[in-house]
Design an enzyme around this catalytic site. Sequence first.
Site, PDB file in Angstrom:
ATOM      1  CG  ASP A  63      -2.129   0.762   1.127  1.00 51.95           C
ATOM      2  OD1 ASP A  63      -2.216   1.572   0.193  1.00 51.95           O
ATOM      3  OD2 ASP A  63      -3.029   0.581   1.961  1.00 51.95           O
ATOM      4  CG  ASP A  64      -0.157   4.691  -0.087  1.00 51.46           C
ATOM      5  OD1 ASP A  64      -0.880   4.386  -1.048  1.00 51.46           O
ATOM      6  OD2 ASP A  64      -0.550   5.394   0.872  1.00 51.46           O
ATOM      7  CB  CYS A 101      -6.173   3.098  -2.178  1.00 47.64           C
ATOM      8  SG  CYS A 101      -6.752   1.664  -1.349  1.00 47.64           S
ATOM      9  NE  ARG A 105      -6.294  -1.173  -2.291  1.00 47.53           N
ATOM     10  CZ  ARG A 105      -5.316  -1.817  -1.654  1.00 47.53           C
ATOM     11  NH1 ARG A 105      -5.493  -3.047  -1.263  1.00 47.53           N
ATOM     12  NH2 ARG A 105      -4.170  -1.213  -1.396  1.00 47.53           N
ATOM     13  CE  LYS A 158      -5.872   0.510   2.261  1.00 46.16           C
ATOM     14  NZ  LYS A 158      -5.581   1.729   1.453  1.00 46.16           N
ATOM     15  CG  HIS A 160     -10.478   1.661   0.246  1.00 39.77           C
ATOM     16  ND1 HIS A 160      -9.457   2.492  -0.126  1.00 39.77           N
ATOM     17  CD2 HIS A 160     -11.435   2.463   0.764  1.00 39.77           C
ATOM     18  CE1 HIS A 160      -9.765   3.725   0.159  1.00 39.77           C
ATOM     19  NE2 HIS A 160     -10.964   3.734   0.715  1.00 39.77           N
ATOM     20  CG  HIS A 248      -1.956   3.664   3.755  1.00 36.78           C
ATOM     21  ND1 HIS A 248      -2.406   4.579   4.672  1.00 36.78           N
ATOM     22  CD2 HIS A 248      -2.646   3.906   2.616  1.00 36.78           C
ATOM     23  CE1 HIS A 248      -3.341   5.340   4.107  1.00 36.78           C
ATOM     24  NE2 HIS A 248      -3.499   4.952   2.852  1.00 36.78           N
ATOM     25  CG  ASP A 354      -2.223   0.934  -3.241  1.00 33.73           C
ATOM     26  OD1 ASP A 354      -1.077   1.397  -3.097  1.00 33.73           O
ATOM     27  OD2 ASP A 354      -3.179   1.247  -2.497  1.00 33.73           O
ATOM     28  CG  ASN A 355      -1.610   4.407  -4.707  1.00 29.86           C
ATOM     29  OD1 ASN A 355      -2.708   4.024  -4.341  1.00 29.86           O
ATOM     30  ND2 ASN A 355      -0.689   4.802  -3.856  1.00 29.86           N
ATOM     31  CE  LYS A 407      -3.044   7.202  -1.928  1.00 28.34           C
ATOM     32  NZ  LYS A 407      -3.101   6.556  -0.617  1.00 28.34           N
TER      33      LYS A 407
END
Length: 565
Positions: A63-64, A101, A105, A158, A160, A248, A354-355, A407
């Site tokens: 994540d990130d 995010c 996804r 996660k 989301h 994250h 994810d990004n 991001k």
Amino acid sequence: MYQLGKLNSEKKGHYHIILQSIFRHFSHVCIVLIFISVSLSCAQSKEKNEIDQRPNIVLIVADDLGFGDIGCYGGEIETPNIDALASNGIRFSSFHTAPMCAPTRAMLLSGNDNHIAGMGGQGLVTEVFGYEGKLTDRIVTIPQLLRDAGYHTYMAGKWHLGIEPNDNPHRKGFEHSFVLLEGAGNHYTNQSALNNGISSYTEDGEPTRWKDGNYSTNYYTDKLIEYIGRYKADDQPFFAFAAYTSPHWPLQVDEKYWKKYSGLYNDGYEKLRERRLNSLKKAGIIPQNAILPQLHEQIKPWDSLSEVEKMKEARKMELYAGMVDNLDDNIGRLITYLKEIGEFENTLFVFISDNGAAHRDFINAENYSSLREYYNDDYENMGKENSYISYGPQWAEAGSAPFRYFKDYATEGGINTTMIISGAKVTRKNNIHTGFLSLLDLAPTFYDISGATYPEKYQDKEIYPLRGRSLLPYISGKTDVIHAPDYVFALEHYGNAMLRKGNWKITNFKRPFELENFALYNLSNDIGEQIDLKNTQKEKYEELLMEWAKFSEEVKIQIPAPSSK
Ligand SMILES: O=[N+]([O-])c1ccc(OS(=O)(=O)O)cc1
């Protein structure tokens, strides 16, 4: 008597013939039946063998994570387990996600555009096409099709993609899932900055609580290992989605993970960014002539900070590095477990972020009033469960070097991320692929590998066709090219928009969104998106704008996005 005897013996003979013929027929029937049953069981065991041979799929999403953070991308953060996957497979230098995010996804799990999937604007819930804030029935998910094709499907981490019971992973194809429904939460406790103070977790669709003291990445790994272990004795392969919430914000991790990075970032973020440019070159990920783009205007020069500010800044990056280190440790635990149960060799691993690296730093105890009563961000407390730190645009821009920004933006810094593919079906070893690809290519790859067919209708509803392309021919060495040189890829999220055709790219992040604010870049010699060519390459610019209009209409983009209900 004789007559009778004759008759009897004739009768007997007759009966004998009948019996013989029945027996002969019976034995023929038996032979035929035996033959049918043997061939059926052969066919069955063949089918069983075929099922047995289909690889497991482990999809790991960080994540990130910054583009140049991990060891095999040149980074100084110790990631031996991810590096081992890379050396046994392929690293990609031009893999693309959405800039945030939830749209990522949605695209990842559907193999379709985020608007088509229903996630046109992260955080929005509307009745407008494209902005429903959940996975709609215009698409089908990877776990739905893999489960139908005979895979076990597990997820931890996660979600989301909607908080209502009908939107839960449990209803979207996951046989077992333990998930955080929101975009972020405390890594050690139930406390959340986002959802009236409490994070929402579900297991197999049922609300559950976080057991305080467990640590996110460790616990998600435990859960996946538990799910895989439950069915390890049966013949079905599995799809496991490790949707980690690390690294994250809030930056929290046990001291043993970050202490080893103490002092490593004391010379500041601009220096780290330069080191990353060089280490990415040394690792062979980016071209030797790549240069660093201009810094984002929000970033204060390191030299303008006080000594106390510098100490706190350096600690943020140490904590971040510790979280990535812990993430790698957990990937190692998962791999060790798969080796123990004899499944490692027959597993395909995909690792992505994810990004791009995350710049948001508005959520911290200093400037986010609802957090003040829970948190203490003093230097000595940073990284503990009652601190709420993010590392801000300054470190994010080091994390996304050599790209522009981070991001949220549709510049390469927001969408060009780390990606490794390794294991079963991957015949290329320690390979780097520099051509363009995107997360839309993963669903078709998984369908190709599992033998699942993508239908025109799912549960009686027409669904949109896949937009990406299977990577199987490339990873198995049958072709050297993934996408044709004029392949078009586009995305939009809150007016952050891009379209790419080959190495040409139009990018737009100006506010308010206007078509004429698209800039044109040639990424074959300008990966930092610094030289706008729209006035000198007018034809190319018009061509890409036409493609944009087509895309925008096709996926029904609305700028500005509709408001939530
Ligand atoms: O603004 N928020 O509430 C917010 C922003 C980003 C975010 O992180 S993300 O990874 O879900 O994009 C979570 C919450």
